[in-house]
Design a protein around this motif. Structure first.
Motif, PDB file in Angstrom:
ATOM      1  N   TYR A   1       0.579  -1.084  -0.123  1.00 19.50           N
ATOM      2  CA  TYR A   1      -0.054   0.084   0.158  1.00 19.50           C
ATOM      3  C   TYR A   1       0.830   1.364   0.104  1.00 19.50           C
ATOM      4  CZ  TYR A   1      -3.669   3.460   0.975  1.00 19.50           C
ATOM      5  OH  TYR A   1      -4.445   4.527   1.032  1.00 19.50           O
TER       6      TYR A   1
ATOM      7  N   GLU B   1      -6.796   2.207   6.347  1.00 20.14           N
ATOM      8  CA  GLU B   1      -7.615   3.298   6.340  1.00 20.14           C
ATOM      9  C   GLU B   1      -6.914   4.915   6.953  1.00 20.14           C
ATOM     10  OE1 GLU B   1     -11.179   2.029   8.607  1.00 20.14           O
ATOM     11  OE2 GLU B   1     -11.809   1.013   6.580  1.00 20.14           O
TER      12      GLU B   1
ATOM     13  N   GLN C   1      -4.377   6.043   4.505  1.00 20.99           N
ATOM     14  CA  GLN C   1      -5.001   7.033   3.686  1.00 20.99           C
ATOM     15  C   GLN C   1      -5.515   8.379   4.072  1.00 20.99           C
ATOM     16  OE1 GLN C   1      -8.994   5.743   2.265  1.00 20.99           O
ATOM     17  NE2 GLN C   1      -8.377   6.037   0.288  1.00 20.99           N
TER      18      GLN C   1
ATOM     19  N   GLU D   1      -2.314  10.358   4.417  1.00 24.40           N
ATOM     20  CA  GLU D   1      -1.798  10.759   3.135  1.00 24.40           C
ATOM     21  C   GLU D   1      -2.482  12.089   2.614  1.00 24.40           C
ATOM     22  OE1 GLU D   1       0.505   9.788   0.997  1.00 24.40           O
ATOM     23  OE2 GLU D   1      -0.410   9.587  -1.216  1.00 24.40           O
TER      24      GLU D   1
END
Length: 363
Positions: free
Chosen positions: A290, A350, A353, A356
């Protein structure tokens, strides 16, 4: 960010990417598809673009490959280098079809007249030339005079490169970068050190035929890491017998380790011990996959136990540590969230994300 003092070099432009001078050290790769297969080549280039590849080289073994360059270039955003061996007609055709640089060994194109035609095309299309010399392509007279390149006697490599550069210079061409590659790490290091003292052309670094993931990464990282730490090198390729995307990933990891450049996350993980109570290998691999899609320069930790994990990785922006049936997510060494082990990976991804998005919004 880094204490490394770069060697002063001329700057050339490969498409829109500056190489040399004060430009960032650029990361290159090379496709391993049949260049004439436009769809396959474009698909691979798009994956390389996503990984951060800044310059891409394609093999041009025949006229079909040379003609394919136009469509490939139209479908990609990073500069395209045509790799040419022996046939000047392929070099000219590649430039006519949009190659933004070519890689040749000028002495192997069939003589002064054919080289002159190649140089004329490079001038007309404003295309720089990489003079590429490998240990296996050195002229016989230089081998007789200096012997096969070794760590203590790399002279044949250097003289071959400078001889071929001279062939271009006498025709009034100066948009040049140079590579002198060996499969031997110590020969590569000593050769580039000496070459950097004799020319101010930008240098492309690499260890040729480095090997698979482990051997190739180690050999390339040792040779290129030493040279880059000494300020030598303006662009490079990590050569691996692997998916070329992995070459780019290793390249950025190398630059990050020397604090030269950062792109995307830094992942740290513990080597496991008897306190580990989860499948840390699978967790780390999933997080790494990921992380390779992320762009923000954050530090991510994957640790084996909740006892020491946060403390050992307190400098990480975010981390995950496994326990016995339960795991934790921590930020800067402080516990942020406890999660059942079965949901740990999902929740952590999660959180990655979210982080990010926050960092990119702040940039």
């Amino acid at each position: 960010m880094t204490m490394i003092k770069r060697r002063s070099t001329r700057q050339i432009m490969v498409g829109t990417v500056p190489v040399g001078g004060s430009a960032p050290i650029s990361v290159q790769s090379m496709t391993n598809t049949d260049t004439a297969d436009i769809d396959a080549t474009v698909a691979q280039i798009k994956r390389l673009e996503q990984a951060g590849c800044e310059i891409i080289r394609v093999a041009v073994p025949d006229m079909a490959a040379a003609r394919a360059i136009r469509a490939i270039r139209e479908a990609s955003t990073i500069p395209l280098i045509a790799d040419i061996h022996f046939d000047w007609r392929l070099a000219v055709a590649a430039m006519e079809h949009g190659a933004q640089a070519i890689r040749i060994n000028p002495g192997n194109l069939g003589g002064p007249e054919k080289l002159a035609r190649t140089v004329d095309a490079a001038k007309h299309h404003r295309v720089p030339i990489r003079v590429g010399v490998n240990s296996g392509s050195i002229e016989k007279d230089l081998l007789r005079q200096y012997g096969y390149p070794t760590p203590d006697r790399p002279t044949a490599l250097i003289e071959s490169a400078l001889r071929n550069v001279k062939l271009l210079e006498v025709q009034g061409f100066g948009e040049i970068k140079i590579s002198i590659k060996s499969a031997d790490v110590l020969t590569t290091i000593s050769a580039y050190r000496l070459l950097s003292e004799r020319t101010d052309y930008p240098l492309h670094l690499g260890v040729t035929e480095a090997g698979g993931l482990i051997a190739g990464t180690v050999k390339s990282s040792v040779a290129l890491g030493i040279l880059l730490s000494e300020g030598i090198g303006d662009t490079f390729r990590i050569s691996l017998t692997r998916d070329p995307v992995e070459e780019v990933q290793v390249g950025y990891a190398l630059l990050r380790s020397l604090q030269i450049r950062q792109r995307g996350p830094e992942l740290i993980s513990c080597p496991t011990c008897g306190r580990t109570r989860i499948d840390l290998f699978s967790l780390a691999e999933a997080v790494e996959r990921y992380a390779q899609t992320m762009q923000a320069p954050v530090k991510i930790a994957v640790m084996g136990c909740v006892v020491n994990g946060p403390g050992e990785a307190r400098e990480a922006d975010i981390g995950v540590a496994g326990g016995n049936g339960v795991g934790i997510i921590f930020k800067k060494g402080e516990i942020y969230k406890k999660v059942p082990e079965a949901e740990l990976l999902k929740v952590f991804l999660e959180e990655l994300q979210k982080l990010e998005q926050e960092r990119l919004a702040q940039a």
